[in-house]
Write a protein that holds these residues in place. Structure first.
Motif, short mmCIF file in Angstrom:
data_model
loop_
_atom_site.label_atom_id
_atom_site.label_comp_id
_atom_site.label_asym_id
_atom_site.label_seq_id
_atom_site.Cartn_x
_atom_site.Cartn_y
_atom_site.Cartn_z
N LYS A 199 59.57 29.49 51.09
CA LYS A 199 60.89 29.82 50.56
C LYS A 199 60.95 31.28 50.17
O LYS A 199 59.97 31.84 49.66
CB LYS A 199 61.20 28.93 49.35
CG LYS A 199 61.31 27.45 49.66
CD LYS A 199 61.62 26.65 48.41
CE LYS A 199 61.71 25.15 48.72
NZ LYS A 199 61.98 24.33 47.49
N PRO A 200 62.10 31.94 50.39
CA PRO A 200 62.23 33.35 49.99
C PRO A 200 62.30 33.49 48.48
O PRO A 200 62.74 32.58 47.77
CB PRO A 200 63.54 33.78 50.66
CG PRO A 200 64.32 32.52 50.79
CD PRO A 200 63.33 31.43 51.05
N PRO A 225 61.76 42.38 49.15
CA PRO A 225 63.23 42.49 49.19
C PRO A 225 63.87 41.81 47.98
O PRO A 225 63.48 40.70 47.62
CB PRO A 225 63.59 41.77 50.49
CG PRO A 225 62.36 41.88 51.34
CD PRO A 225 61.21 41.79 50.39
N ASP A 226 64.82 42.50 47.35
CA ASP A 226 65.52 41.96 46.18
C ASP A 226 66.80 41.27 46.66
O ASP A 226 67.88 41.87 46.68
CB ASP A 226 65.83 43.06 45.19
CG ASP A 226 66.23 42.53 43.82
OD1 ASP A 226 66.50 41.31 43.72
OD2 ASP A 226 66.28 43.31 42.86
N ASP A 241 53.30 29.01 45.43
CA ASP A 241 53.98 27.89 46.09
C ASP A 241 54.03 28.09 47.60
O ASP A 241 53.88 27.12 48.37
CB ASP A 241 55.41 27.75 45.53
CG ASP A 241 55.42 27.24 44.10
OD1 ASP A 241 54.40 26.67 43.66
OD2 ASP A 241 56.46 27.41 43.41
N ASN A 242 54.23 29.33 48.04
CA ASN A 242 54.28 29.60 49.49
C ASN A 242 52.91 29.49 50.14
O ASN A 242 52.80 29.06 51.30
CB ASN A 242 54.89 30.98 49.74
CG ASN A 242 56.41 30.98 49.64
OD1 ASN A 242 57.03 29.92 49.63
ND2 ASN A 242 57.01 32.15 49.56
N VAL A 270 56.74 43.58 53.02
CA VAL A 270 56.59 42.14 53.20
C VAL A 270 57.95 41.49 53.42
O VAL A 270 59.00 42.08 53.15
CB VAL A 270 55.90 41.48 51.98
CG1 VAL A 270 54.48 41.99 51.82
CG2 VAL A 270 56.70 41.72 50.70
N ALA A 271 57.91 40.26 53.91
CA ALA A 271 59.14 39.47 54.12
C ALA A 271 59.63 38.92 52.78
O ALA A 271 58.91 38.98 51.78
CB ALA A 271 58.85 38.33 55.09
N PRO A 272 60.84 38.38 52.73
CA PRO A 272 61.33 37.78 51.47
C PRO A 272 60.42 36.68 50.93
O PRO A 272 60.43 36.39 49.74
CB PRO A 272 62.70 37.23 51.86
CG PRO A 272 63.15 38.09 53.00
CD PRO A 272 61.90 38.40 53.75
#
Length: 457
Positions: free
Chosen positions: A351-352, A312-313, A339-340, A290-292
């Motif tokens: 937001k990431p 991603p960390d 929230d996303n 997945v994306a951030p």
């Protein structure tokens, strides 16, 4: 607004990530904005880090299983079952209910938080003869099984049978395995005093792991401290070793040793839920890539988080770093993905996800613990206070917190109890019986099912 026209948000999984996501959605969305549905085979959220304490009897099963229906304010529809496939193109989740009925659940937005299952290998006899430590049922079953071994050994006149019943093998030197071995060893050490016919010296616990160190995330010093605590208690630790084969009455190690035992507990890591493989999407070591922002690139309205997603960390500043499958990440990811989802629903920017790890805690039972909060190394009582304080604060409801604290205080004052409830006493149950890994469909089967039945039954 007409009910049919409201966007449908489907959340799969009631672990840390899924429940936090649902709670956030309910708080921030008005009833007219969207319909929220949760898919879970169990009507509770399980606090997994405390399972070893349930297995050892320090905590009751109810104290770490928080009902999803406790609050009268919840408006989420709960489907009692497990997701066994997702058709991303048709936007349909295929669900097997607890009555084995297969149903289709259409969605506009889906949040995949199905968690993980025990990682196993192609070792002869493993799934037939080993126990896991991933579910509440397994923890309760293992407690009954361990106490029954003491009862049966006490009643036996056969020295070989006694020896095999009083040896216990735990595979996996991570947090689950280490805490399981530590907590159950304390249970048998205390219980054997009630069995005057048993020689305490016959009780042997083995903790083995293929890695060269126990819990390497703790660092050299704390890891060595944990090993010293366990060895001082009499737990035999074998590193660089695994299981070659398992049988009903003995286990063969890869170094050639044969240990007579009726108890093999397998905690050698986890892998993403098989549900992820049904999507036919890109994965990273089995976890959905997945994306951030925790959305699935190229698929509108699809989000994934927790143990089944390779998130991603960003806090580590390494492009290849992925968030570890821990409770603290899952809790925060659940709130963040909610929230996303809301931002997407309202046409706003996502937001990431960024979170710096707060540290690690390992409860070894009694006054023994090692902890590393915010990089500070602690041992003994201070570490125990931090470990239990962290777990206690992470429990979701005041009722759960009260139950856990009461259990801890009662255990500290009254000591352990050795009641064997008889849970599945006449029917052997092992790893393969608790995790329904054969219930999932292939991507082709998902498409055929959805096309054959339509989007909604």
């Amino acid at each position: 607004m007409n009910t049919v026209t409201r966007p449908r948000i489907l959340v799969v999984g009631a672990g840390f990530a899924g429940v936090e996501c649902v709670r956030r959605l309910e708080r921030k969305l008005s009833p007219d904005e969207a319909d929220v549905t949760l898919v879970t085979p169990f009507a509770y959220q399980l606090y997994l880090p405390l399972l070893p304490q349930v297995a050892s009897g320090v905590l009751t099963p109810q104290s770490i299983a928080v009902s999803l229906r406790r609050s009268k304010k919840y408006r989420t529809r709960i489907i009692p079952g497990g997701a066994i496939g997702v058709d991303l193109k048709a936007k349909v989740c295929v669900i097997r209910t607890i009555t084995d009925r297969i149903v289709n659940e259409p969605y506009d937005y889906i949040v995949l938080a199905p968690g993980s299952i025990t990682r196993t290998f192609d070792i002869p006899g493993l799934t037939e003869h080993a126990f896991g430590m991933k579910t509440l049922a397994e923890a309760a079953y293992i407690r009954d099984h361990v106490i029954s071994q003491l009862d049966l050994a006490d009643a036996s006149q056969d020295p070989e049978e006694r020896a095999s019943r009083l040896q216990f093998v735990v595979v996996g030197g991570g947090y689950a395995g280490t805490e399981t071995a530590a907590c159950l060893q304390r249970l048998t050490h205390a219980a054997v005093k009630r069995y005057p016919r048993l020689d305490p010296g016959l009780i042997k616990w083995h903790l083995i792991d293929i890695a060269p160190k126990l819990m390497p995330e703790l660092g050299e010093k704390l890891g060595s401290s944990a090993q010293e605590i366990l060895r001082r208690r009499g737990i035999e630790i074998s590193l660089g070793t695994s299981i070659a084969k398992a049988g009903p009455e003995e286990v063969t190690f890869t170094d050639g040793r044969v240990v007579p035992t009726r108890t093999l507990i397998w905690t050698a890591g986890v892998v993403a839920s098989p549900l992820i493989a049904t999507l036919g999407a890109e994965t990273v070591k089995g976890r959905l890539a997945v994306a951030p922002e925790m959305n699935l690139p190229g698929n509108d309205g699809v989000f994934a988080l927790g143990d089944s997603a390779a998130v991603p960390d960003l806090a580590k500043g390494d492009d290849s770093a992925m968030c570890p499958p821990t409770a603290q990440h899952a809790l925060r990811q659940g709130r963040h993905v909610a929230d996303n989802v809301i931002a997407t629903l309202r046409g706003q920017a996502m937001k990431p996800y960024v979170h710096k790890d707060l540290g690690l805690v390992v409860d070894l039972g009694g006054t023994d613990a090692v902890s590393k909060p915010l990089g500070i190394e602690l041992r003994g009582l201070p570490a125990q206070a931090v470990a239990r304080g962290y777990h206690w604060s992470a429990l979701r409801t005041n009722v759960a917190k009260t139950r856990v604290m009461t259990n801890w205080l009662l255990n500290a004052v009254a000591g352990d109890d050795f009641v064997r409830t008889g849970f599945q006493a006449r029917k052997a149950a092992r790893l393969k019986d608790f995790e329904y890994t054969d219930a999932y469909l292939t991507p082709e089967q998902v498409r055929e099912h959805v096309e054959g039945t339509g989007r909604q039954e």
